[in-house]
Design a protein around this motif. Sequence first.
Motif, short mmCIF file in Angstrom:
data_model
loop_
_atom_site.label_atom_id
_atom_site.label_comp_id
_atom_site.label_asym_id
_atom_site.label_seq_id
_atom_site.Cartn_x
_atom_site.Cartn_y
_atom_site.Cartn_z
N TYR A 182 11.34 -6.03 7.42
CA TYR A 182 10.64 -5.97 8.73
C TYR A 182 9.31 -5.32 8.39
CZ TYR A 182 9.62 -4.13 13.36
OH TYR A 182 8.84 -4.14 14.65
N LEU A 230 14.83 -3.19 6.48
CA LEU A 230 13.98 -2.25 6.64
C LEU A 230 12.72 -2.76 5.74
CD1 LEU A 230 12.19 0.11 7.91
CD2 LEU A 230 13.07 1.39 6.14
N TRP A 260 13.24 7.66 15.30
CA TRP A 260 11.94 6.84 15.71
C TRP A 260 12.29 5.42 15.72
CZ3 TRP A 260 7.39 8.16 17.60
CH2 TRP A 260 6.25 7.02 17.34
N VAL A 261 12.85 4.80 14.87
CA VAL A 261 13.24 3.48 15.01
C VAL A 261 14.24 2.93 15.74
CG1 VAL A 261 12.46 3.13 12.70
CG2 VAL A 261 15.10 3.47 13.01
N LEU A 310 6.86 0.68 14.01
CA LEU A 310 8.23 0.72 13.70
C LEU A 310 9.05 1.33 14.68
CD1 LEU A 310 7.13 1.11 10.44
CD2 LEU A 310 9.44 0.90 10.19
N ARG A 311 8.60 1.60 15.99
CA ARG A 311 9.15 2.35 17.12
C ARG A 311 9.90 1.39 17.74
NH1 ARG A 311 10.31 7.40 18.93
NH2 ARG A 311 9.80 7.39 21.18
N ASN A 312 11.46 1.87 17.47
CA ASN A 312 12.71 1.33 18.29
C ASN A 312 12.76 0.03 17.44
OD1 ASN A 312 13.32 3.27 20.02
ND2 ASN A 312 12.03 2.59 21.48
N ALA A 313 12.34 -0.32 16.37
CA ALA A 313 12.54 -1.77 15.39
C ALA A 313 13.86 -1.70 15.19
CB ALA A 313 11.61 -1.47 14.31
#
Length: 640
Positions: free
Chosen positions: A483, A480, A365-366, A227-230
Motif C-alpha cells: 500500500y 502495508l 489511525w489506519v 494512510l488514514r483508514n487505509a
Amino acid sequence: MSNTTLEDNLQSLPQYLKDLVAEMDMDGDAQTKIQIIQGNKGFPVALLSFGNGTVHSNSLVDPWLEAEVWAETLEYKNIRLHFIYGCGLGYPLLEYAKRKKPYTETIIFERNINLFYAMLSCMDVRSLLNDPTIHFLVGDQQQMISQFSTFMNGELLLISTMLSSSFTWLAHRIEKQTYMQIHEWIWNLLALFSVNIGNTVHDTLVGLYNTLDNAGKIIESPALSSLRNAFAGKPAFIVSNGPSLDKNADRLVNAVGKSLIITAESALLPCLRRNIQPDAVCVLERSSNSYHLLFEREKLPTDLVLVGLSLIDPRIPQSIDCPWIPVFRRGEHSAQWVREAIMEDKAELLGGATSAHLAFEFALWVGADPIIFVGQDLAFGHDNATHSKLSIYAEDDTSTWTQYLYTQPSFFVPGVDGQPVLTSKTWFDFKTWFENQIRLYPSRTFIDATEGGALIQGTRLVSLQEAIEAYCKTPLEQTLAQYVQSIADDKVKHFTKEKYETLLQRLRQVRDNMVHLSIIADKDIQNCRLIERACHLHAKYPETEIPAFITDLVIQNISAHQKYTDDTYISTFVQHVVFAFHKQINDLGEIDTVERIRDVTQLHLNMIMYIKRIFELVTEQFIAVEERLTERYFSEHEHK
C-alpha cells in the motif's frame, strides 16, 4: 409560562454545556426521573428515582442549613484545585462558593444531566456559571472524561499539588462508585502528565537536531495522512515483547498476510527469529540506543515498514532499505515548527510513552478493527521475567532497563486470569495510557490475546489461536508495504531551497523570541530584588508596612511564569523548571505573611534566573543549528 430562572442560567452556560442541554430528550426521562417538590420552608427539592424507591436531593426541612453545615466541613485555605462530585441541586455549591478562596480552581462533576437541568430550572446559579474559576462537567462517565480532557493543561497540573476532593451527600449516597472511577482516572491522568512534563534541555535539543537532520528523508517519505483508514475494518496485532510472547508467538505465523502485524521496536527480533514477518516496526526514542541495538546489527526485510517519530536517530532511516512513515508527535513542540516549515501534511499522533503505544495508535489511525494485543504483559512473568527471551533486553549489555524495572515501586493488580500479578509503576502508567485511549473508541473492538500479565480494562480476553481463527480468515488485498508503495508520488519530493529558507526563517523566529524573553526576565529579576529589599526593610523596621506597589509586584509574580510558557515552541525548554519551582511555591501555602512573601519571592527569583540561563544556552545552540543546517543543505545540493 416562561421560566426566567432557567432562561437566565442557560444564557450563562459555556457552549459545551449549551450543546449538551440542547441534546436532552425533554419528553423522555428528564420528566419522569426528576420531580421538583417544595420542602417545609418552600425551598425546591428534587425527588429522584433510586432503586425501587425515591430519594430527596436535599433536606426537606432546611436545605440551606444542610448545605451550610456541609460547606463548613471543607478545607479552603491553601487549596489551589478542588474537585466536587455532585451538584446537590445547587445548595451546597452556592454555600461552597461563599467560602472558597479566589485562587482556588473548582471543577464540579455531575453524573445526572437531568438533575443538573433541574438545578438550572429552579435555582439561580449564575454566580457559579459566571465565575471563571468554577467549571461544570456534566453527563455520563465518558462525557465527563472528555470534558475534563479539555481542561487538562500545564496550568492545571501546576496547581494539582494542592488539591482537595469532596462529595456532596447525594452523590456519595447514590453515585459514589461512578465518581470514584472518574476520580481514579483523573489521578492516573495527572500521574501520567507529571512524568511527561518534559525532557531535559539536552534531550529536547537532541530531538530537534535529529528532526532537522531527518528533514530531507521526512519530505521524501509517504505522509502519515495518506494512510488514514487505509486498513479500515482489518485486524491488527500489536506485538510487544512481554514474557508471555514466548509461549504463543509462534501462532502469529498464521496471521501473516491476513492481518496487520505491527511490532514494538524490541519485539521485532523475537518475531523475525520465529520466521514471522511483521508489516511494520515502530520506533519512538531519539537516543542512539535504537540504532546500535537493532538497526546497526540487523539486516531488515525490505517489505517491512518503519513507523517512527520524526526525531529518531537519523542513521536509522538512512540505513534501511524499507519505507519510513515519519510521525510528528502531538505536543512535541520543539519539532512542531519544523513540521510547519517543511510539511503541508498536518497529521500527528500522540505517540505515547513506548513504541507499543505508537504501534497501537498507528493501528487506530489506519482504521484497524479489531486491535489485538500480543505480548503486552505489563507485569512480571515467571521468575520475575520482564521480557521475551529472544528480545534484545535478554542480552547482558541491555540489562539497564531491566534493572530499572526491578528498582521501581511494585504492587499487585488484577491479572487476565483473575489472579493478582506483580507490576511496576512504569508498567502501570503504560497500562493506564492504553486504557485511556481505549475509552475514546467505544465503537472499536479491543482484544487481549497476551494470555498472561495484567488485565487491560476495555479489552476482551481471547486466546491468540482463537483470535487468529476468528479474524484472519482471508488474505489482505495488499500488505502495508504494498500500500505504501502504491501511494508513492510519481514526482519525488525534495528538500527545496524554498523549504530550506522557510525552515531558517522559522528557526530565527524562535531564537529571536528567546532573546526577547531573556530581556524580559531581567525585568522580572529586578522586581524580585525590589521585593526582597522591601522585606528586608520591614524586618529591620517592623512597624512599617509593605508598600502597596510591592504587594502588586508579589501578585504579578504569581503568573510571571506564563509569559515564558505561552509560546509552545519555547516552553518545552523551560517547563520542567517551572513545574519544579511551582511545586515548592504551592507547598508554601497562602502568602499571608511577610516571611512567606520573602520565601516565595526567593523561589520566583531562582526560577526566573534558571529560565534566563536556559534561554541563553539554547540561543547559542540555535545559532549552531543554523550553521549546521546551512552547511548540510549546501553540501547535499552543491552537485545537483
